[in-house]
Design an enzyme around this catalytic site. Structure first.
Site, PDB file in Angstrom:
ATOM      1  N   LYS A 118       0.823  -1.211   0.000  1.00  0.00           N
ATOM      2  CA  LYS A 118       0.000   0.000   0.000  1.00  0.00           C
ATOM      3  C   LYS A 118       0.857   1.260   0.000  1.00  0.00           C
ATOM      4  O   LYS A 118       2.041   1.230   0.376  1.00  0.00           O
ATOM      5  CB  LYS A 118      -0.922   0.027   1.230  1.00  0.00           C
ATOM      6  CG  LYS A 118      -0.224  -0.025   2.605  1.00  0.00           C
ATOM      7  CD  LYS A 118       0.220   1.316   3.160  1.00  0.00           C
ATOM      8  CE  LYS A 118       0.951   1.193   4.493  1.00  0.00           C
ATOM      9  NZ  LYS A 118       1.686   2.391   4.899  1.00  0.00           N
ATOM     10  N   ASP A 137      -1.480  -2.300  10.404  1.00  0.00           N
ATOM     11  CA  ASP A 137      -1.492  -2.258   8.938  1.00  0.00           C
ATOM     12  C   ASP A 137      -1.992  -3.563   8.310  1.00  0.00           C
ATOM     13  O   ASP A 137      -2.023  -3.676   7.079  1.00  0.00           O
ATOM     14  CB  ASP A 137      -0.072  -1.984   8.398  1.00  0.00           C
ATOM     15  CG  ASP A 137       0.270  -0.496   8.438  1.00  0.00           C
ATOM     16  OD1 ASP A 137      -0.637   0.317   8.696  1.00  0.00           O
ATOM     17  OD2 ASP A 137       1.445  -0.163   8.207  1.00  0.00           O
TER      18      ASP A 137
HETATM   19  P1  ATP Z   1       6.519  -1.288   9.474  1.00  0.00           P
HETATM   20  O1  ATP Z   1       5.755  -0.057   9.067  1.00  0.00           O
HETATM   21  O2  ATP Z   1       5.703  -2.283  10.273  1.00  0.00           O
HETATM   22  O3  ATP Z   1       7.890  -1.008  10.036  1.00  0.00           O
HETATM   23  P2  ATP Z   1       7.114  -1.646   6.699  1.00  0.00           P
HETATM   24  O4  ATP Z   1       5.870  -1.575   5.917  1.00  0.00           O
HETATM   25  O5  ATP Z   1       8.005  -0.444   6.665  1.00  0.00           O
HETATM   26  O6  ATP Z   1       6.756  -2.096   8.158  1.00  0.00           O
HETATM   27  P3  ATP Z   1       7.858  -4.411   6.253  1.00  0.00           P
HETATM   28  O7  ATP Z   1       8.629  -4.882   5.079  1.00  0.00           O
HETATM   29  O8  ATP Z   1       6.439  -4.823   6.343  1.00  0.00           O
HETATM   30  O9  ATP Z   1       8.017  -2.846   6.244  1.00  0.00           O
HETATM   31  O10 ATP Z   1       8.561  -4.960   7.579  1.00  0.00           O
HETATM   32  C1  ATP Z   1       9.304  -4.280   8.533  1.00  0.00           C
HETATM   33  C2  ATP Z   1      10.043  -5.279   9.417  1.00  0.00           C
HETATM   34  O11 ATP Z   1       9.172  -6.297   9.902  1.00  0.00           O
HETATM   35  C3  ATP Z   1      11.140  -6.037   8.693  1.00  0.00           C
HETATM   36  O12 ATP Z   1      12.356  -5.335   8.702  1.00  0.00           O
HETATM   37  C4  ATP Z   1      11.228  -7.361   9.448  1.00  0.00           C
HETATM   38  O13 ATP Z   1      12.147  -7.267  10.508  1.00  0.00           O
HETATM   39  C5  ATP Z   1       9.846  -7.559  10.072  1.00  0.00           C
HETATM   40  N1  ATP Z   1       9.021  -8.633   9.430  1.00  0.00           N
HETATM   41  C6  ATP Z   1       8.327  -9.591  10.050  1.00  0.00           C
HETATM   42  N2  ATP Z   1       7.663 -10.365   9.173  1.00  0.00           N
HETATM   43  C7  ATP Z   1       7.946  -9.898   7.953  1.00  0.00           C
HETATM   44  C8  ATP Z   1       7.551 -10.285   6.647  1.00  0.00           C
HETATM   45  N3  ATP Z   1       6.716 -11.320   6.392  1.00  0.00           N
HETATM   46  N4  ATP Z   1       8.031  -9.558   5.624  1.00  0.00           N
HETATM   47  C9  ATP Z   1       8.842  -8.495   5.856  1.00  0.00           C
HETATM   48  N5  ATP Z   1       9.251  -8.113   7.063  1.00  0.00           N
HETATM   49  C10 ATP Z   1       8.819  -8.793   8.122  1.00  0.00           C
END
Ligand code: ATP
Length: 325
Positions: free
Chosen positions: A33, A164
């Site tokens: 998103k 999210d």
């Molecule tokens: P957030 O806003 O929750 O920090 P994001 O949208 O910026 O997340 P994501 O790629 O969803 O980024 O993930 C952030 C962190 O969550 C990763 O660095 C990792 O340590 C952890 N994580 C746990 N499960 C997953 C997954 N299935 N895919 C990616 N990251 C994951």
């Protein structure tokens, strides 16, 4: 906790579960998103900031394949990443595993599952890739295990996994309140083209909120609502009007942690983007473009500028978590 095992077919909107024992593999896709609008209020006693946000699901798709286990190995939840990535845990900390475990606990299922995750959403880019994996896993295991939970029950489990996670279940375009997890779908027309500028280093969401608190010690008491101009623009499919309504209260905090993102925004707008903003907590910058020709120009300009690791061109909105096999 109360077990949520549903009477199959009780909810007419629930995806039809396969007959018990009939499916051995279920594949589900769920989207990443961007945030078109984000208004952040003062943190409550629990430390969480209340939000009003508009999410849009973009064509960057995570795929989770859920497989039944043989009789001998039954009962464990295992996970394999299609491409290993040091930033993504492959154990019980992975959001996909946590989602499967939560659904199993909530429904009393103990048969286990082997999960395979194919990631396409940039990790730690503020695009909720991990949350999309969790949403896809809830949908896949609900079908594989024949638990037949309806959309409301799945949304409630999703909200327990993270603020999210409910949105990638729903997809398309929606307003989020609370922590961003109380969703109302928005009517939209047409397709929007975005060029996403990916940063070489992730930006942890908690760090961005901490900087927001430092920069905004007294946020306004009332959260801004997604302006009527924006929702009207979405209803009409008017990309120029949408560009004028894009807004992100976290942008200043993200720019103060990563000043180079200001250059990324300026480069995209000089090259023909209608508008570019930091998406959510960043560091991804989303540039709205009027057509595919402009998308190519903006992508080229960004790729030859210093701070960008790469670009992705996506269209939006796209559907939420859905079975594809
Ligand atoms: P957030 O806003 O929750 O920090 P994001 O949208 O910026 O997340 P994501 O790629 O969803 O980024 O993930 C952030 C962190 O969550 C990763 O660095 C990792 O340590 C952890 N994580 C746990 N499960 C997953 C997954 N299935 N895919 C990616 N990251 C994951």
């Amino acid at each position: 906790m109360n077990h949520l095992r549903a009477v199959p077919g009780a909810d007419p909107r629930a995806p039809l579960p396969p007959r018990p024992g009939s499916a051995t593999t279920v594949r589900v896709e769920a989207p990443g998103k961007i945030n078109l609008f984000l208004s952040v209020g003062a943190p409550g006693p629990d430390g969480y900031h209340p939000l009003t946000t508009v999410f849009q699901a973009v064509r960057l798709i995570e795929t989770v394949t859920a497989r039944s286990q043989s009789r001998l190995e039954r009962g464990r939840i295992t996970l394999r990443l299609e491409e290993a990535d040091a930033r993504v845990p492959a154990d019980g900390a992975n959001l996909a595993v946590r989602a499967a475990r939560l659904l199993a606990e909530a429904t009393g299922v103990d048969e286990g599952v082997d999960l395979i995750v194919r990631k396409r959403v940039p990790v730690a880019g503020g695009m909720a890739g991990g949350s999309a994996d969790a949403a896809a896993t809830l949908t896949a295991c609900n079908a594989l295990w024949g638990t037949g939970l309806g959309p409301e029950d799945l949304q409630a489990l999703a909200a327990r996994l993270g603020a999210d996670v409910p949105f990638p279940l729903l997809g398309a375009t929606a307003v989020g309140h609370g922590r961003g997890d109380r969703l109302t779908p928005l009517m939209t027309r047409g397709r929007y083209l975005w060029v996403l500028a990916l940063a070489s280093r992730g930006l942890p969401t908690p760090a961005v909120f901490r900087r927001f608190d430092e920069l905004t010690p007294q946020p306004p008491a009332a959260l801004a609502e997604a302006c009527e101009e924006m929702t009207a623009a979405l209803r009409c499919g008017d990309a120029r009007a949408l560009a004028a309504g894009l807004h992100n209260d976290l942008q200043e905090a993200a720019l103060s942690l990563r000043p180079e993102l200001a250059d990324v925004i300026a480069t995209a707008e000089r090259a023909g983007a209608l508008r570019a903003i930091v998406s959510g907590s960043g560091p991804t910058v989303a540039a709205l473009v009027p057509d595919s020709g402009s998308a190519a120009c903006v992508a080229r300009a960004l790729e030859t500028s210093g701070p960008v690791r790469g670009t992705v061109r996506v269209d939006a909105p796209v559907a939420g978590a859905r079975m594809v096999g």
